[in-house]
Design a protein around this motif. Sequence first.
Motif, short mmCIF file in Angstrom:
data_model
loop_
_atom_site.label_atom_id
_atom_site.label_comp_id
_atom_site.label_asym_id
_atom_site.label_seq_id
_atom_site.Cartn_x
_atom_site.Cartn_y
_atom_site.Cartn_z
N ASP A 88 7.02 17.69 9.90
CA ASP A 88 7.24 17.32 8.34
C ASP A 88 6.00 17.02 7.57
N LEU A 89 6.22 16.63 6.24
CA LEU A 89 4.85 16.60 5.58
C LEU A 89 3.91 15.60 6.10
N GLN A 90 4.25 14.56 6.87
CA GLN A 90 3.42 13.66 7.32
C GLN A 90 2.66 14.26 8.75
N GLY A 91 2.85 15.40 9.07
CA GLY A 91 2.31 16.06 10.22
C GLY A 91 3.10 15.85 11.70
N LYS A 92 4.21 14.96 11.31
CA LYS A 92 4.78 14.64 12.78
C LYS A 92 5.84 15.70 13.21
N TYR A 103 6.70 17.54 22.77
CA TYR A 103 5.84 17.35 21.59
C TYR A 103 6.40 16.71 20.30
N ILE A 104 7.65 16.39 20.33
CA ILE A 104 8.38 15.80 19.40
C ILE A 104 7.75 14.26 19.27
N GLY A 105 7.44 14.10 18.06
CA GLY A 105 7.06 12.71 17.52
C GLY A 105 5.54 12.78 17.52
N LYS A 106 4.91 13.78 17.98
CA LYS A 106 3.36 13.96 18.07
C LYS A 106 3.05 14.24 16.62
N SER A 107 1.90 14.53 16.24
CA SER A 107 1.12 14.94 15.04
C SER A 107 0.44 16.14 15.04
N VAL A 108 0.12 16.82 13.94
CA VAL A 108 -0.58 17.99 13.90
C VAL A 108 -1.89 17.61 13.23
N ASP A 109 -3.01 18.20 12.97
CA ASP A 109 -4.05 17.91 12.48
C ASP A 109 -3.69 17.62 11.04
N ASN A 146 11.05 26.01 -4.44
CA ASN A 146 9.70 24.90 -4.47
C ASN A 146 10.14 23.71 -3.74
N GLN A 147 10.98 23.59 -2.85
CA GLN A 147 11.26 22.64 -1.73
C GLN A 147 10.63 22.87 -0.75
N LEU A 148 9.66 21.76 -0.34
CA LEU A 148 8.68 21.87 1.00
C LEU A 148 8.91 20.76 1.78
N TYR A 149 9.39 21.14 3.22
CA TYR A 149 9.80 20.39 4.01
C TYR A 149 8.87 19.65 4.91
N GLY A 150 7.91 20.66 5.25
CA GLY A 150 6.99 20.60 6.21
C GLY A 150 6.25 22.04 6.48
N GLY A 151 6.12 22.31 7.80
CA GLY A 151 5.41 23.32 8.44
C GLY A 151 6.16 24.09 9.68
#
Length: 479
Positions: A88-92, A103-109, A146-151
Amino acid sequence: MIFGINKSIFRRILFSNMFTVLLGLCVVGLMISFLTKDYIIDSKKDELLRKAKRVNVAVQNVRLPDDGLKDLLLFFDQSYDTRIWLFDLQGKIVATSAKDEVYIGKSVDASIVAKVSKGENTVMNMEFEGLKEQMLSVVVPWGKDNQLYGGIVLHAPVTGMNETITNLRETILWGTLFGLLLSAVIASYLSWTISQPLQKIDRAAAKIGMGDYSERIRIQSKDEIGELASTINHMVEKLEIVDQEKKKLEHIRQDFLANVSHELRTPLTAMQGFLEALQDGLIDEAAKPRYYGIIYNETLHMNRLVDDIMDLIKLENNEIMLSRSPVDMETLLSQIAFKFEPEATDKQTEIELAIAGPLPKAYADANRMEQICNNLIKNAIKFTENGRITIGAAYEQPYIHLTLSDTGIGISTDDQEMIWERFFKVDRGRSKKNQGTGLGLAIVRELVALHEGKIEVRSEIDKGTTFDVWIPTVETVQK
């Protein structure tokens, strides 16, 4: 020496070829390895980016993970042979294609999240806990319009690339070994093609150095070595000619010294004997004038000999300069015939002139021209008794053709080639009463050549001799 040449050339060519091949193949191999690695990585990146965008198209309408999203990610995982994560947008990380969902719940850089938030794609090598292999990873934005959910993250192992590079390097290594072997074969051949001609040149040079100028180098190639062999052959031919000329000149020098010694010894011996007899009082007073006359004649003979030798030496050294001017040959020949008439009469020989028509002026030195005619007529009188001497002249453009013929003893065919040599005498085996230095005709030939003319002889034994002399005319020289 030959072996040393061959060995040195072989080593030079072998090592230079092998070093060049080895260096070239190593450089090419390294370049191919790096270029291939970059190409594979770039291709893998492009492929993963395309796949990640396809995954985004498939999941862009899903904002919250559910069982359908997990099944869809698992399908793409198996289809693309890649690991897929959604964050998501918080990197989680909120969903993965792995069944264990480790890896669910972990975060990316945070830097990756920042780039995704700007709508940028990211490519990198990433290592995550629980994965032992290095992975090539790509990150693309997850959303719709234009809607961004994350990556969306796709990563694939790079083991295939490493194996390809390893196989490529092995191929290059075998190619290098083959290139070294081929270079050794080529070096051997080149060494042989170069060393063989050089060996021939070396052997020929050794013989030439020992004075054997008959040796020639037989090399058919048209390259630099062939040109070198041709140049050496040409040089040997010149050396052979120079050596022959040197031997000829040495022979002439020895003959010259022997003849001069003989010509001087004869009158000196006679003079010494007569002077000793006069000194001892063995000669009657009445006979003394005759002895003095003999001694005087011998001194004249020696003086003529010295003068002729000096003239010939000056002619051969180009030390005589002609004073050329128009000369009336008819007048000159008439004077010479008149001068020698008493001497010819003593031998019951007649001198006659045969001038064909009016003659143009000859371009000659009058004194040297008279010397030429004097020497020829003296020889004719010397070898002609109870005969006739004919002095002729005619105009044969561009020369005046002089002929001096006699009915004397003649000259053999073999002697005709030798009469121009110094001290050669036609009557050397006949009579001693005709004294001479044997230099007259040699002087005549040099003087005629100095006048830019030519001279020839025609003769038969007991039938007489004819000398033909051609002297340029004034008109010819002026043209």
